[in-house]
Design an enzyme around this catalytic site. Structure first.
Site, mmCIF file in Angstrom:
data_model
loop_
_atom_site.group_PDB
_atom_site.id
_atom_site.type_symbol
_atom_site.label_atom_id
_atom_site.label_comp_id
_atom_site.label_asym_id
_atom_site.label_seq_id
_atom_site.Cartn_x
_atom_site.Cartn_y
_atom_site.Cartn_z
ATOM 1 N N VAL A 62 0.814 -1.220 0.000
ATOM 2 C CA VAL A 62 0.000 0.000 0.000
ATOM 3 C C VAL A 62 0.846 1.269 0.000
ATOM 4 O O VAL A 62 0.304 2.369 -0.127
ATOM 5 C CB VAL A 62 -0.986 0.020 1.193
ATOM 6 C CG1 VAL A 62 -2.043 -1.044 1.023
ATOM 7 C CG2 VAL A 62 -0.246 -0.131 2.524
ATOM 8 N N ASN A 88 -5.896 0.557 7.822
ATOM 9 C CA ASN A 88 -5.401 -0.004 9.074
ATOM 10 C C ASN A 88 -3.903 -0.294 9.049
ATOM 11 O O ASN A 88 -3.264 -0.355 10.099
ATOM 12 C CB ASN A 88 -6.167 -1.304 9.377
ATOM 13 C CG ASN A 88 -5.529 -2.114 10.484
ATOM 14 O OD1 ASN A 88 -5.606 -1.756 11.658
ATOM 15 N ND2 ASN A 88 -4.864 -3.199 10.108
ATOM 16 N N SER A 140 -4.400 7.014 16.915
ATOM 17 C CA SER A 140 -3.922 6.451 18.179
ATOM 18 C C SER A 140 -3.962 7.506 19.267
ATOM 19 O O SER A 140 -3.800 8.707 18.985
ATOM 20 C CB SER A 140 -2.481 5.959 18.022
ATOM 21 O OG SER A 140 -1.889 5.655 19.270
ATOM 22 N N TYR A 153 5.926 7.264 15.684
ATOM 23 C CA TYR A 153 4.566 6.708 15.684
ATOM 24 C C TYR A 153 3.544 7.779 16.042
ATOM 25 O O TYR A 153 2.511 7.928 15.386
ATOM 26 C CB TYR A 153 4.500 5.551 16.679
ATOM 27 C CG TYR A 153 3.145 4.903 16.787
ATOM 28 C CD1 TYR A 153 2.686 4.047 15.790
ATOM 29 C CD2 TYR A 153 2.332 5.133 17.897
ATOM 30 C CE1 TYR A 153 1.443 3.439 15.892
ATOM 31 C CE2 TYR A 153 1.093 4.530 18.003
ATOM 32 C CZ TYR A 153 0.648 3.687 17.003
ATOM 33 O OH TYR A 153 -0.590 3.094 17.106
ATOM 34 N N ALA A 155 3.831 11.025 15.737
ATOM 35 C CA ALA A 155 3.757 12.016 14.667
ATOM 36 C C ALA A 155 2.910 11.509 13.503
ATOM 37 O O ALA A 155 2.084 12.248 12.940
ATOM 38 C CB ALA A 155 5.161 12.366 14.186
ATOM 39 N N LYS A 157 0.533 9.142 13.592
ATOM 40 C CA LYS A 157 -0.876 9.012 13.978
ATOM 41 C C LYS A 157 -1.523 10.382 14.188
ATOM 42 O O LYS A 157 -2.729 10.547 13.970
ATOM 43 C CB LYS A 157 -0.999 8.159 15.236
ATOM 44 C CG LYS A 157 -0.667 6.691 15.003
ATOM 45 C CD LYS A 157 -1.527 6.081 13.901
ATOM 46 C CE LYS A 157 -1.316 4.584 13.760
ATOM 47 N NZ LYS A 157 -2.163 3.998 12.681
#
Length: 244
Positions: A62, A88, A140, A153, A155, A157
């Site tokens: 993706v 996801n 998150s 992570y 940043a 989300k």
């Protein structure tokens, strides 16, 4: 018939964990589910075991814009439509801020953020022709809370949350709804690679319900956001976190 039979949804990162649970739940709700993952073995196992044979495996990267476009063209050719996408897929690595390297930043942004752009850009023309569609992203609590070692992570989300709100405003006139799930602590196989038992005990103690989440908890919320029951819900960050 529950209003969803005949509808088609693409779920990325469906090879295990939360993505797998989302695919299974939507299949049980009579969606035709295109389970996307780089891990062919995981999604093929899912497709073989899913209830009612409504899950179809589609190996794809993706992060590759052209690959996403080819995937959507193939899905529309085979099934005649796409009604929703669940972004996801994510690659998670934790490190102290001063030890973050280029590979970590590039990898997490590519899977966690760029992929959401590519699926959205590719699917919007199809949604417009159909008179609408639904996009569900996965953000998150780390987007707005500080967790040691989660700078990249968090940043990514945070960017996903912002993209969700902006896209909802921009695409709303076309009947396209864009929302995000903000999951609490869910000890999936992937998450356990970066969070140990002690870390999960800390997270459990921080929740009002005093328990960790399950993939099915998140899948149920996604099922609501893509359903007709959420037809007037867009630009919403739905916290499914046990009261974190």
């Amino acid at each position: 018939m529950n209003g969803q039979e005949g509808r088609v949804v693409i779920v990325t990162g469906a090879g295990r964990g939360i993505g797998e649970a989302i695919a299974r739940r939507l299949a049980s709700d009579e969606w035709t589910v295109i389970a996307v993952d780089r891990d062919a073995e995981g999604i093929e196992r899912l497709a073989e075991s899913a209830r009612g044979g409504r899950v179809y495996a589609a190996q794809a990267d993706v992060t590759d814009r052209a690959g996403v476009e080819a995937l959507v063209v193939d899905v529309v050719a085979r099934y005649g439509r796409v009604d929703a996408v669940v972004n996801n897929a994510m690659w998670v690595r934790y490190a102290p801020l001063l030890e973050v390297d280029e590979q970590m930043i590039d990898g997490m942004i590519a899977i966690g953020l760029k992929a959401a752009f590519w699926t959205t850009q590719t699917l919007v023309p199809h949604f417009r022709r159909q008179g609408g569609g639904a996009i569900v992203n996965l953000s998150s609590p780390a987007a707005t809370r500080g967790f040691v070692g989660s700078s990249v992570y968090s940043a990514v989300k945070g960017a996903v949350a912002s993209l969700t709100l902006q896209a909802a405003r921009e695409l709303g006139p076309d009947g396209i709804r864009v929302n995000a799930i903000v999951p609490g602590a869910v000890p999936t196989p992937g998450a356990r690679e970066v969070v140990d038992d002690e870390g999960y005990e800390v997270r459990r103690s921080m929740t009002a319900l005093q328990r960790l989440g399950t993939p099915d908890d998140i899948a149920g919320a996604v099922a609501f956001l893509v359903s007709p029951d959420a037809r007037f819900v867009t630009g919403h960050l739905l916290h499914v976190d046990g009261g974190l």
